[in-house]
Design a protein around this motif. Sequence first.
Motif, mmCIF file in Angstrom:
data_model
loop_
_atom_site.group_PDB
_atom_site.id
_atom_site.type_symbol
_atom_site.label_atom_id
_atom_site.label_comp_id
_atom_site.label_asym_id
_atom_site.label_seq_id
_atom_site.Cartn_x
_atom_site.Cartn_y
_atom_site.Cartn_z
ATOM 1 N N ASN A 238 9.018 127.960 134.361
ATOM 2 C CA ASN A 238 9.236 128.479 132.938
ATOM 3 C C ASN A 238 10.624 127.767 132.442
ATOM 4 O O ASN A 238 10.783 127.214 131.069
ATOM 5 C CB ASN A 238 8.827 129.971 133.346
ATOM 6 C CG ASN A 238 7.903 130.633 133.009
ATOM 7 O OD1 ASN A 238 6.779 129.368 132.829
ATOM 8 N ND2 ASN A 238 8.042 130.973 133.094
ATOM 9 N N TYR A 239 11.900 127.941 133.262
ATOM 10 C CA TYR A 239 12.916 127.649 132.773
ATOM 11 C C TYR A 239 12.874 126.024 132.704
ATOM 12 O O TYR A 239 13.293 125.372 131.476
ATOM 13 C CB TYR A 239 14.418 127.480 133.507
ATOM 14 C CG TYR A 239 14.639 129.209 133.780
ATOM 15 C CD1 TYR A 239 14.291 129.984 132.627
ATOM 16 C CD2 TYR A 239 15.021 129.904 135.044
ATOM 17 C CE1 TYR A 239 14.840 130.967 132.336
ATOM 18 C CE2 TYR A 239 15.334 130.734 135.154
ATOM 19 C CZ TYR A 239 15.125 131.980 133.816
ATOM 20 O OH TYR A 239 15.720 133.222 133.479
ATOM 21 N N GLN A 240 12.091 125.367 133.891
ATOM 22 C CA GLN A 240 12.667 123.728 133.715
ATOM 23 C C GLN A 240 11.572 123.201 132.051
ATOM 24 O O GLN A 240 11.482 122.165 130.848
ATOM 25 C CB GLN A 240 11.978 122.468 134.384
ATOM 26 C CG GLN A 240 11.561 121.700 134.672
ATOM 27 C CD GLN A 240 10.751 121.362 136.250
ATOM 28 O OE1 GLN A 240 10.815 121.965 137.170
ATOM 29 N NE2 GLN A 240 11.316 120.025 136.515
ATOM 30 N N ARG A 241 10.338 123.958 131.643
ATOM 31 C CA ARG A 241 9.360 123.502 130.519
ATOM 32 C C ARG A 241 10.343 124.362 129.380
ATOM 33 O O ARG A 241 9.802 123.560 128.751
ATOM 34 C CB ARG A 241 8.055 124.625 130.977
ATOM 35 C CG ARG A 241 7.206 124.804 129.754
ATOM 36 C CD ARG A 241 6.970 123.344 129.049
ATOM 37 N NE ARG A 241 5.841 122.318 130.076
ATOM 38 C CZ ARG A 241 5.781 121.145 129.810
ATOM 39 N NH1 ARG A 241 6.645 120.676 129.238
ATOM 40 N NH2 ARG A 241 4.980 120.530 130.124
ATOM 41 N N LEU A 242 10.833 125.175 129.566
ATOM 42 C CA LEU A 242 11.680 125.672 127.839
ATOM 43 C C LEU A 242 13.073 124.769 128.215
ATOM 44 O O LEU A 242 12.466 124.526 126.622
ATOM 45 C CB LEU A 242 12.491 127.002 128.662
ATOM 46 C CG LEU A 242 12.893 127.830 127.460
ATOM 47 C CD1 LEU A 242 12.225 127.597 125.972
ATOM 48 C CD2 LEU A 242 13.916 129.304 127.559
ATOM 49 N N PHE A 243 13.920 123.645 128.874
ATOM 50 C CA PHE A 243 14.368 122.573 128.776
ATOM 51 C C PHE A 243 14.405 121.636 127.860
ATOM 52 O O PHE A 243 14.189 121.865 126.979
ATOM 53 C CB PHE A 243 14.920 122.465 129.518
ATOM 54 C CG PHE A 243 16.605 121.473 129.710
ATOM 55 C CD1 PHE A 243 17.853 121.643 128.884
ATOM 56 C CD2 PHE A 243 16.115 120.709 130.052
ATOM 57 C CE1 PHE A 243 18.578 120.525 128.935
ATOM 58 C CE2 PHE A 243 16.956 119.219 129.956
ATOM 59 C CZ PHE A 243 18.241 119.426 129.478
ATOM 60 N N ARG A 244 12.730 121.333 128.522
ATOM 61 C CA ARG A 244 12.167 119.932 128.124
ATOM 62 C C ARG A 244 11.907 120.088 126.942
ATOM 63 O O ARG A 244 11.403 119.652 125.447
ATOM 64 C CB ARG A 244 10.758 119.653 129.176
ATOM 65 C CG ARG A 244 10.441 118.412 128.717
ATOM 66 C CD ARG A 244 9.020 118.029 129.603
ATOM 67 N NE ARG A 244 8.385 116.785 129.375
ATOM 68 C CZ ARG A 244 8.608 115.590 129.890
ATOM 69 N NH1 ARG A 244 9.466 116.552 131.157
ATOM 70 N NH2 ARG A 244 8.526 114.789 129.900
#
Length: 444
Positions: A238-244
């Motif tokens: 989720n953190y990875q998606r949110l950063f993108r």
Amino acid sequence: MKLTNKMFITIQYINLNDQMIKRHLQDWLVFTRLLYTPAKMIINHEKAQPFSLHRVHQLLNKLTEHEDLEFVVKNGPNESYFHLVDGNLLEKHLVTQDIFLKQKQMILNYMDIKMSKRGLFGYLRSYDEYLYHNTEEIKMRLAFEETQAIEQLPKIRNQKNEIVVDCNQFAGYDIFYRGFCLTSCWRIYFSSRYHKIIPLAVVQEVQQVEQVCKVAEDVWFVELYKDPYRWQEKLNLNYQRLFRDQMGIDQLAWNNGVGILREPLIEYAYTDNVIQTVQYQNDRLQPTPKKEATHFVTRVYDIIHDNYQERRVKGTLNAQAYFPWVDEQGMKMMNYLVLNPKYSLDEGLCAYEFYLRNYLEINVADERYQEYLAILNIYLPDEFLTKIPYKPLKEKMSDIHFSRLKKRRKRIFFDLKKENNHLRVNFIPFSAMKNTNEISRVGG
């Protein structure tokens, strides 16, 4: 998923002269030998030969900025690589988890220092995470993933008309835009040169990450979560998606022809040498999808004059947020999309529905919206103008009133209506589009 537990290290340098090249490659060699003892080497894809330090020094000393050379050294699962071409240098390393954990501090220091020496971009990430998010060919995915799991992944057709996994939908997909690598992974380095496409303030103020750190005058890194080997955990994904999404990577570039079919958290506009961005936030000033936004951060950055302006306001979206081109005399407001459904397995049906709903189902407090004709122009390859899925769309979107499909000159159009909302949709062939650069940039 079968795991290698390797760490993947990448740094890209640009505009190096002869002296810089020699220094970088000497450092690359020392760094590699500190990580492990090289056993084999490969020069320009030739047959592997035993590693020879003397031969490597001879090779490196002769290099100039005009060389085109690929060089690999290996020892078991560990591998280091560089590619030098026209003064630009790409270096990569793959090392075991044991080596990374033992040498972690040295590796991180190396990244910090090297990025400050004409580094354009760099990252550290689990190699398994990289493979999962960037392997599109089904045969290659079978090396680490079960058939049943692959069947559940989104699919598209590639240039060869083969069915492949649509990696555009993954948070860690590497995509290139105007010569810049865009991705989301454990630790990502950005040089100030990225301000040509993304104002660095967007990077510096990103939310819900482990840390954002300045390591040199013009270099920053973002670390998304603590442990790179725990990338598969839902929270870290989720953190990875949110950063993108906060970077707006998928608003800038895609290669599946239709985009990622999600609402943006940020939008970009480029005019000459000026970048404009609008970030969407909720009442707690957290990133939020556009239609749910109550706070807006507007940034304007003049690249040539290094002039930066920022404005933060609370409010609601108006019609111009969706239809920025306004014809006052003709009482029209317009936006456009460039799509290429040839990559879609459903010939664009899901994409059409997403975009039609996105521009019809809006809640705007704007008197002009009711008085003006809201228009969405969708540019398509010429052969798709006769393949508009009008009837399937009507069936899928039964809550929306469709006018009769009409043809006029080089376009096909119909009107949509839902309660007080209205939209005219024009389908226009690429051949009728004036700015063909937009087709290649946006259409994938």
